[in-house]
Design an enzyme around this catalytic site. Structure first.
Site, PDB file in Angstrom:
ATOM      1  N   ASP A 111       0.854  -1.185   0.000  1.00 17.27           N
ATOM      2  CA  ASP A 111       0.000   0.000   0.000  1.00 17.27           C
ATOM      3  C   ASP A 111       0.889   1.233   0.000  1.00 17.27           C
ATOM      4  O   ASP A 111       1.344   1.695   1.042  1.00 17.27           O
ATOM      5  CB  ASP A 111      -0.916  -0.008   1.225  1.00 17.27           C
ATOM      6  CG  ASP A 111      -1.927   1.142   1.207  1.00 17.27           C
ATOM      7  OD1 ASP A 111      -1.690   2.132   0.469  1.00 17.27           O
ATOM      8  OD2 ASP A 111      -2.937   1.070   1.930  1.00 17.27           O
ATOM      9  N   HIS A 160       0.651   8.095   3.598  1.00 15.26           N
ATOM     10  CA  HIS A 160       1.329   7.411   4.701  1.00 15.26           C
ATOM     11  C   HIS A 160       2.822   7.730   4.792  1.00 15.26           C
ATOM     12  O   HIS A 160       3.498   7.236   5.695  1.00 15.26           O
ATOM     13  CB  HIS A 160       1.130   5.902   4.581  1.00 15.26           C
ATOM     14  CG  HIS A 160      -0.308   5.494   4.509  1.00 15.26           C
ATOM     15  ND1 HIS A 160      -1.175   5.662   5.557  1.00 15.26           N
ATOM     16  CD2 HIS A 160      -1.036   4.951   3.494  1.00 15.26           C
ATOM     17  CE1 HIS A 160      -2.376   5.230   5.209  1.00 15.26           C
ATOM     18  NE2 HIS A 160      -2.322   4.804   3.964  1.00 15.26           N
ATOM     19  N   ILE A 196      -0.194   9.453   8.158  1.00 15.92           N
ATOM     20  CA  ILE A 196      -0.947   8.617   9.092  1.00 15.92           C
ATOM     21  C   ILE A 196      -0.606   7.141   8.901  1.00 15.92           C
ATOM     22  O   ILE A 196      -0.057   6.723   7.877  1.00 15.92           O
ATOM     23  CB  ILE A 196      -2.463   8.819   8.933  1.00 15.92           C
ATOM     24  CG1 ILE A 196      -2.947   8.325   7.560  1.00 15.92           C
ATOM     25  CG2 ILE A 196      -2.833  10.280   9.147  1.00 15.92           C
ATOM     26  CD1 ILE A 196      -4.464   8.335   7.404  1.00 15.92           C
TER      27      ILE A 196
END
Length: 268
Positions: free
Chosen positions: A172, A177, A192
């Protein structure tokens, strides 16, 4: 309106994913296992964490978004469910197929349930898509409520400052991120954690509190209620529920995972 969404029941195809021992070891480290957890990080003793399959199956919800079922810029991962059918091999190939199991009408939004099936597991991603509701369909099941009683126990699940950077190597690669600018554009003060990383990380102290091995996870469910940032410490309240445990995780009093349920033991 006929009450049936055009994507209801749509097949999303099949895929075979092959991996060697390196990937489940990297996964264990990324969700919080330590170097001393030899049966999670040492190939000679390796037991694969069941939640590792969620990285292998991430192609399915991604495929639905790419096909144009909803706006990928605004849709969010709402709930994750996992049922383990048998242990994953240390290395090998996993065949799986995916479909849109349900589309629920929440009025201002739609919820797409993407089901992935394999001989090893059954998993469902519930994706919340703003603007997709109002087609006359059923609202779907309600989220599990927090038990009214005080928790039976409270655990701490600590995340590491570099955890999201490590977890994204499992597939991912969303910029939210890792890139501060991408996080800012999404309204976040900094990058995050991946929701699936946080959910899996919670299973490690949960298993320890129950005297179980994390690789014996048989069922897992959780709803992503608020973002978690790398370095956060999660306070996890737990309630026993027969042979399962219900849980809710919070950071500084804000619930980040609600409706949690886990069961450890032989897959059935």
């Amino acid at each position: 309106m006929n009450g049936t969404h055009e994507w209801q029941g749509r097949a999303l195809g099949a895929r075979t994913v092959t991996y060697d021992e390196t990937r489940p070891i990297l996964y264990a480290l990324a969700v919080g296992a330590g170097a001393s957890d030899l049966d999670l990080v040492f190939e000679e003793r390796l037991r694969v964490l069941p939640t590792f399959v969620l990285t292998l199956a991430q192609w399915a919800p991604d495929a639905l978004g790419s096909a144009g079922a909803f706006d990928v810029r605004t849709a969010v991962h709402g709930t994750q469910r996992l049922r383990v059918l048998k242990p994953l091999p240390r290395s090998g190939s996993v065949e799986m197929s995916a479909r849109v199991a349900d589309v629920w009408d929440k009025g201002s939004a739609a919820v797409f349930d993407v089901a992935v099936e394999s001989e090893y597991f059954e998993a469902t991603w519930s994706l919340f898509a703003p603007g997709g509701g109002g087609f006359g369909g059923e609202r779907g099941p309600s989220s599990r409520r927090r038990p009214e009683a005080d928790p039976d126990g409270v655990l701490t699940a600590r995340t590491a400052s570099g955890q999201a950077a490590l977890y994204r190597l499992l597939g991912d690669r969303h910029h939210l991120h890792i890139d501060p600018e991408a996080a800012k554009a999404a309204g976040m003060p900094r990058p995050i954690m991946h929701g699936l990383c946080t959910l899996a990380a919670v299973t490690l102290p949960l298993a320890e509190s129950l005297g179980a091995h994390p690789a014996d996870l048989a069922e897992l469910e959780g709803r992503f209620a608020a973002p978690v940032f790398p370095g956060d410490a999660l306070q996890v309240g737990t309630w026993r529920d027969g042979d399962a445990v219900l849980f809710e995780a919070a950071v500084d009093g804000t619930t980040v995972i609600s409706g949690g349920r886990a069961r450890f033991g032989a897959a059935r």
